[in-house]
Design an enzyme around this catalytic site. Structure first.
Site, PDB file in Angstrom:
ATOM      1  N   LEU A  16      48.590  36.663  26.246  1.00 42.05           N
ATOM      2  CA  LEU A  16      47.978  37.048  24.957  1.00 42.05           C
ATOM      3  C   LEU A  16      47.004  35.966  24.490  1.00 42.05           C
ATOM      4  CD1 LEU A  16      50.938  38.771  23.043  1.00 42.05           C
ATOM      5  CD2 LEU A  16      49.139  39.831  24.434  1.00 42.05           C
ATOM      6  N   THR A  37      36.056  40.962  41.712  1.00 35.89           N
ATOM      7  CA  THR A  37      34.801  41.412  41.114  1.00 35.89           C
ATOM      8  C   THR A  37      33.639  41.338  42.098  1.00 35.89           C
ATOM      9  OG1 THR A  37      33.138  40.730  39.473  1.00 35.89           O
ATOM     10  CG2 THR A  37      34.649  39.037  40.191  1.00 35.89           C
ATOM     11  N   ASP A  38      32.650  42.196  41.866  1.00 37.34           N
ATOM     12  CA  ASP A  38      31.438  42.148  42.701  1.00 37.34           C
ATOM     13  C   ASP A  38      30.657  40.852  42.487  1.00 37.34           C
ATOM     14  OD1 ASP A  38      30.456  42.663  40.148  1.00 37.34           O
ATOM     15  OD2 ASP A  38      29.345  44.474  40.690  1.00 37.34           O
ATOM     16  N   GLU A  39      30.955  40.126  41.384  1.00 39.58           N
ATOM     17  CA  GLU A  39      30.184  38.909  41.096  1.00 39.58           C
ATOM     18  C   GLU A  39      30.394  37.822  42.141  1.00 39.58           C
ATOM     19  OE1 GLU A  39      29.924  37.495  37.141  1.00 39.58           O
ATOM     20  OE2 GLU A  39      29.944  39.497  36.276  1.00 39.58           O
ATOM     21  N   TYR A  79      32.702  31.390  36.282  1.00 44.02           N
ATOM     22  CA  TYR A  79      33.629  32.533  36.348  1.00 44.02           C
ATOM     23  C   TYR A  79      33.698  33.078  37.773  1.00 44.02           C
ATOM     24  CZ  TYR A  79      34.952  37.462  36.320  1.00 44.02           C
ATOM     25  OH  TYR A  79      35.518  38.679  36.637  1.00 44.02           O
ATOM     26  N   SER A 125      35.345  30.872  40.257  1.00 43.68           N
ATOM     27  CA  SER A 125      36.819  30.840  40.168  1.00 43.68           C
ATOM     28  C   SER A 125      37.413  32.108  40.781  1.00 43.68           C
ATOM     29  CB  SER A 125      37.279  30.656  38.713  1.00 43.68           C
ATOM     30  OG  SER A 125      37.008  31.824  37.945  1.00 43.68           O
ATOM     31  N   LYS A 126      36.748  33.244  40.595  1.00 41.49           N
ATOM     32  CA  LYS A 126      37.270  34.493  41.188  1.00 41.49           C
ATOM     33  C   LYS A 126      37.146  34.440  42.725  1.00 41.49           C
ATOM     34  CE  LYS A 126      38.572  37.788  39.335  1.00 41.49           C
ATOM     35  NZ  LYS A 126      39.941  38.161  38.884  1.00 41.49           N
ATOM     36  N   LEU A 168      28.947  43.477  27.068  1.00 37.98           N
ATOM     37  CA  LEU A 168      27.727  44.155  26.627  1.00 37.98           C
ATOM     38  C   LEU A 168      27.969  45.465  25.857  1.00 37.98           C
ATOM     39  CD1 LEU A 168      24.538  44.120  26.791  1.00 37.98           C
ATOM     40  CD2 LEU A 168      24.810  45.733  28.671  1.00 37.98           C
ATOM     41  N   VAL A 205      19.693  41.018  23.386  1.00 34.20           N
ATOM     42  CA  VAL A 205      19.457  41.309  24.810  1.00 34.20           C
ATOM     43  C   VAL A 205      18.999  40.012  25.477  1.00 34.20           C
ATOM     44  CG1 VAL A 205      17.964  42.577  26.409  1.00 34.20           C
ATOM     45  CG2 VAL A 205      18.914  43.726  24.384  1.00 34.20           C
TER      46      VAL A 205
HETATM   47  P1  NAD Z   1      40.194  40.850  29.808  1.00 36.34           P
HETATM   48  O1  NAD Z   1      39.610  39.523  29.459  1.00 36.34           O
HETATM   49  O2  NAD Z   1      39.974  42.010  28.913  1.00 36.34           O
HETATM   50  O3  NAD Z   1      41.785  40.698  29.977  1.00 36.34           O
HETATM   51  C1  NAD Z   1      42.367  39.590  30.595  1.00 36.34           C
HETATM   52  C2  NAD Z   1      43.843  39.588  30.203  1.00 36.34           C
HETATM   53  O4  NAD Z   1      44.467  38.482  30.881  1.00 36.34           O
HETATM   54  C3  NAD Z   1      44.098  39.365  28.704  1.00 36.34           C
HETATM   55  O5  NAD Z   1      45.065  40.260  28.232  1.00 36.34           O
HETATM   56  C4  NAD Z   1      44.599  37.927  28.620  1.00 36.34           C
HETATM   57  O6  NAD Z   1      45.490  37.707  27.540  1.00 36.34           O
HETATM   58  C5  NAD Z   1      45.293  37.781  29.958  1.00 36.34           C
HETATM   59  N1  NAD Z   1      45.378  36.383  30.396  1.00 36.34           N
HETATM   60  C6  NAD Z   1      44.386  35.463  30.404  1.00 36.34           C
HETATM   61  N2  NAD Z   1      44.863  34.286  30.859  1.00 36.34           N
HETATM   62  C7  NAD Z   1      46.166  34.488  31.179  1.00 36.34           C
HETATM   63  C8  NAD Z   1      47.184  33.665  31.710  1.00 36.34           C
HETATM   64  N3  NAD Z   1      46.955  32.376  32.018  1.00 36.34           N
HETATM   65  N4  NAD Z   1      48.405  34.202  31.922  1.00 36.34           N
HETATM   66  C9  NAD Z   1      48.657  35.495  31.605  1.00 36.34           C
HETATM   67  N5  NAD Z   1      47.741  36.314  31.071  1.00 36.34           N
HETATM   68  C10 NAD Z   1      46.503  35.815  30.875  1.00 36.34           C
HETATM   69  O7  NAD Z   1      39.704  41.152  31.276  1.00 36.34           O
HETATM   70  P2  NAD Z   1      39.347  42.539  31.972  1.00 36.34           P
HETATM   71  O8  NAD Z   1      37.937  42.864  31.717  1.00 36.34           O
HETATM   72  O9  NAD Z   1      40.406  43.513  31.658  1.00 36.34           O
HETATM   73  O10 NAD Z   1      39.457  42.106  33.511  1.00 36.34           O
HETATM   74  C11 NAD Z   1      40.708  42.182  34.197  1.00 36.34           C
HETATM   75  C12 NAD Z   1      40.519  41.689  35.613  1.00 36.34           C
HETATM   76  O11 NAD Z   1      39.553  42.502  36.278  1.00 36.34           O
HETATM   77  C13 NAD Z   1      40.003  40.254  35.716  1.00 36.34           C
HETATM   78  O12 NAD Z   1      40.662  39.628  36.773  1.00 36.34           O
HETATM   79  C14 NAD Z   1      38.521  40.419  36.015  1.00 36.34           C
HETATM   80  O13 NAD Z   1      38.044  39.331  36.771  1.00 36.34           O
HETATM   81  C15 NAD Z   1      38.517  41.690  36.818  1.00 36.34           C
HETATM   82  N6  NAD Z   1      37.291  42.517  36.738  1.00 36.34           N
HETATM   83  C16 NAD Z   1      36.766  42.856  35.530  1.00 36.34           C
HETATM   84  C17 NAD Z   1      35.647  43.684  35.480  1.00 36.34           C
HETATM   85  C18 NAD Z   1      35.033  44.112  34.166  1.00 36.34           C
HETATM   86  O14 NAD Z   1      33.964  44.701  34.171  1.00 36.34           O
HETATM   87  N7  NAD Z   1      35.656  43.862  33.030  1.00 36.34           N
HETATM   88  C19 NAD Z   1      35.074  44.147  36.668  1.00 36.34           C
HETATM   89  C20 NAD Z   1      35.635  43.762  37.889  1.00 36.34           C
HETATM   90  C21 NAD Z   1      36.749  42.955  37.911  1.00 36.34           C
HETATM   91  O1  DAU Z   2      30.452  42.804  37.607  1.00 39.20           O
HETATM   92  C1  DAU Z   2      31.779  42.693  37.194  1.00 39.20           C
HETATM   93  C2  DAU Z   2      31.857  41.729  36.030  1.00 39.20           C
HETATM   94  O2  DAU Z   2      31.315  42.413  34.911  1.00 39.20           O
HETATM   95  C3  DAU Z   2      33.285  41.270  35.737  1.00 39.20           C
HETATM   96  O3  DAU Z   2      33.752  40.530  36.819  1.00 39.20           O
HETATM   97  C4  DAU Z   2      33.324  40.417  34.467  1.00 39.20           C
HETATM   98  O4  DAU Z   2      34.665  40.094  34.131  1.00 39.20           O
HETATM   99  C5  DAU Z   2      32.715  41.218  33.343  1.00 39.20           C
HETATM  100  O5  DAU Z   2      32.653  40.414  32.170  1.00 39.20           O
HETATM  101  C6  DAU Z   2      31.303  41.688  33.708  1.00 39.20           C
HETATM  102  O6  DAU Z   2      30.399  40.571  33.812  1.00 39.20           O
HETATM  103  P1  DAU Z   2      28.895  40.656  33.247  1.00 39.20           P
HETATM  104  O7  DAU Z   2      28.434  39.287  32.993  1.00 39.20           O
HETATM  105  O8  DAU Z   2      28.052  41.523  34.101  1.00 39.20           O
HETATM  106  O9  DAU Z   2      29.197  41.481  31.881  1.00 39.20           O
HETATM  107  P2  DAU Z   2      28.659  41.282  30.390  1.00 39.20           P
HETATM  108  O10 DAU Z   2      29.142  42.468  29.623  1.00 39.20           O
HETATM  109  O11 DAU Z   2      28.965  39.927  29.846  1.00 39.20           O
HETATM  110  O12 DAU Z   2      27.103  41.397  30.561  1.00 39.20           O
HETATM  111  C7  DAU Z   2      26.509  42.540  31.162  1.00 39.20           C
HETATM  112  C8  DAU Z   2      25.011  42.280  31.232  1.00 39.20           C
HETATM  113  O13 DAU Z   2      24.497  42.305  29.892  1.00 39.20           O
HETATM  114  C9  DAU Z   2      24.642  40.923  31.783  1.00 39.20           C
HETATM  115  O14 DAU Z   2      23.444  41.055  32.529  1.00 39.20           O
HETATM  116  C10 DAU Z   2      24.401  40.067  30.558  1.00 39.20           C
HETATM  117  C11 DAU Z   2      23.853  41.056  29.552  1.00 39.20           C
HETATM  118  N1  DAU Z   2      24.166  40.784  28.129  1.00 39.20           N
HETATM  119  C12 DAU Z   2      25.471  40.563  27.802  1.00 39.20           C
HETATM  120  C13 DAU Z   2      25.823  40.330  26.491  1.00 39.20           C
HETATM  121  C14 DAU Z   2      27.265  40.056  26.114  1.00 39.20           C
HETATM  122  C15 DAU Z   2      23.173  40.816  27.173  1.00 39.20           C
HETATM  123  O15 DAU Z   2      21.991  41.048  27.482  1.00 39.20           O
HETATM  124  N2  DAU Z   2      23.517  40.594  25.867  1.00 39.20           N
HETATM  125  C16 DAU Z   2      24.804  40.330  25.486  1.00 39.20           C
HETATM  126  O16 DAU Z   2      25.042  40.096  24.288  1.00 39.20           O
END
Ligand code: NAD
Ligand code: DAU
Length: 353
Positions: free
Chosen positions: A37, A136-138, A161, A164-165, A201, A217
């Site tokens: 949390l 993640t694709d990143e 980020y 680390s992934k 975003l 943006v």
């Molecule tokens: P999020 O930030 O919404 O959720 C992360 C959750 O992990 C939170 O509930 C947080 O409390 C918990 N957490 C953080 N540190 C912790 C710890 N040390 N121990 C236990 N719980 C902990 O993230 P999300 O967007 O739901 O992403 C989930 C997973 O999917 C991540 O591993 C992320 O890298 C991966 N992912 C996300 C996206 C995306 O677009 N959001 C895309 C591809 C992969």
């Molecule tokens: O591709 C998967 C990843 O997608 C996950 O692994 C990450 O956890 C998740 O956060 C996401 O990463 P991005 O960096 O792509 O997502 P974000 O929503 O932060 O940003 C999406 C795009 O929008 C990116 O090119 C940055 C841009 N952006 C983002 C924010 C927050 C803006 O232009 N303005 C903004 O305020």
């Protein structure tokens, strides 16, 4: 046979959607949900299932050896699905350390405990167990105008980020290569949908539109992301967990590439037509670009489609409407999330731009 899942990070965006998905799809399961949390974890995401006997919540850190070990002793865990992570690129640029701690050290802790508890002999494990790393694709870095990431694209992360992934992925792979540890890695593109924290975003832009705040943006806004509705990601994880070949990586994405500016304009268009006609593109504000900003992500999902029959079911056009509608119907959720520390974060990020 009844399966017990250890879902980490289940109070976050994708983790909570995954738990809802599992509990709807399977009757006879137990989900042990462990989440620290952090600012991103929110038990409100799980309010509908907090009284469900098939869901058991524990507040703990994935780096905490004793706490995680206790869960393995008390429950016969079959699957670990590791969502827990620091997930926001912008935060990793200002504070990388916690990303290494949670994303790398936390994953290593989970691997060690699962390996010990699942082991039945030298390089053999209890039948049917699996560790799934949600990646993640990143980790693949950035694309030019053409081409896609496949599972054999070399890892080339650019942000703290994604570094680390990628490190965590390499540990998961190393445990398979060294110990034949039963695992899969899924690498998904950008998710969107219900319960996403408004630092990302899409929910950020929806919230700002609804509050008539400027829409920040980064740079020219022509960066491309491959958007996937979160439920489609949950389906892919479930399929890989059940049927994925041990030791394999599966990319997850659905050829829904859009520029950021297109996404922002789509949100403005919907909100101005359906909610408030005074919302317009005048709210867009181009701000300083993200450091090391990846230009384009694009997933080739051929492997998961051909091996497991997975395909996304929601187009971007449908998904974005569903998502905006969800946020409109859950204003209280957004109010709770954006009170407190979110204000401080937002002002630090965008306040002086
Ligand atoms: P999020 O930030 O919404 O959720 C992360 C959750 O992990 C939170 O509930 C947080 O409390 C918990 N957490 C953080 N540190 C912790 C710890 N040390 N121990 C236990 N719980 C902990 O993230 P999300 O967007 O739901 O992403 C989930 C997973 O999917 C991540 O591993 C992320 O890298 C991966 N992912 C996300 C996206 C995306 O677009 N959001 C895309 C591809 C992969
Ligand atoms: O591709 C998967 C990843 O997608 C996950 O692994 C990450 O956890 C998740 O956060 C996401 O990463 P991005 O960096 O792509 O997502 P974000 O929503 O932060 O940003 C999406 C795009 O929008 C990116 O090119 C940055 C841009 N952006 C983002 C924010 C927050 C803006 O232009 N303005 C903004 O305020």
């Amino acid at each position: 046979m009844r399966k017990t899942y250890l879902v980490t990070g289940g109070a976050g965006f994708i983790g909570s959607n995954f738990i809802h998905y599992l509990l709807k799809k399977y009757q006879d399961i137990l989900v042990v949900n462990v989440d620290k949390l952090t600012y991103a974890g929110n038990l409100e995401n799980l309010s509908e299932v907090m009284n469900d006997k098939r869901h058991f919540f524990v507040q703990a850190d994935i780096c905490d050896q004793q706490a995680i070990e206790k869960l393995f002793i008390e429950h016969k865990i079959d699957y670990v699905v590791n969502f827990a992570a620091e997930s926001h690129v912008d935060r990793s640029i200002t504070d990388p350390d916690v990303f290494v701690r949670t994303n790398v050290m936390g994953t290593l802790n989970l691997l060690n405990i699962a390996k010990t508890h699942w082991k039945t002999g030298d390089d053999t494990y209890r039948k049917g167990v699996k560790f799934q790393q949600v990646s993640t694709d990143e980790v693949y870095g950035s694309l030019g105008l053409e081409g896609f990431f496949t599972e054999t694209t070399p890892l080339d992360p650019h942000s703290p980020y994604s570094a680390s992934k990628a490190s965590a992925d390499l540990f998961v792979k190393a445990y398979y290569d060294t110990y034949k540890f039963p695992m899969n890695i899924t690498r998904c593109s950008n998710n969107y949908g219900p319960y996403q924290f408004p630092e990302k975003l899409i929910p950020l832009m929806i919230n700002n539109c609804l509050n008539k705040k400027s829409l920040p943006v980064y740079g020219d806004g022509l960066q491309v992301r491959d958007w996937l509705y979160v439920e489609d990601h949950c389906k892919a994880i479930d399929l890989v967990l059940r049927n994925g070949r041990i030791g394999e990586v599966y990319n997850v994405g659905g050829h829904n590439e859009r520029t950021n500016i297109f996404v922002v304009k789509s949100i403005i268009d919907y909100v101005s037509k359906q909610v408030d006609s005074t919302v317009s593109e005048k709210l867009i504000k181009h701000v300083t670009d993200r450091k090391g900003h990846d230009r384009r992500y694009g997933i080739d999902p051929t492997k998961i489609k051909e091996e497991l029959g997975w395909e996304p079911e929601t187009t971007f056009e449908e998904g974005i409407k569903l998502t905006i509608q969800w946020y409109l119907e859950h204003k209280e959720w957004m109010d709770h999330i954006t009170s407190g520390s979110y204000q401080h974060y937002y002002e630090q990020m965008y306040g002086n731009r």
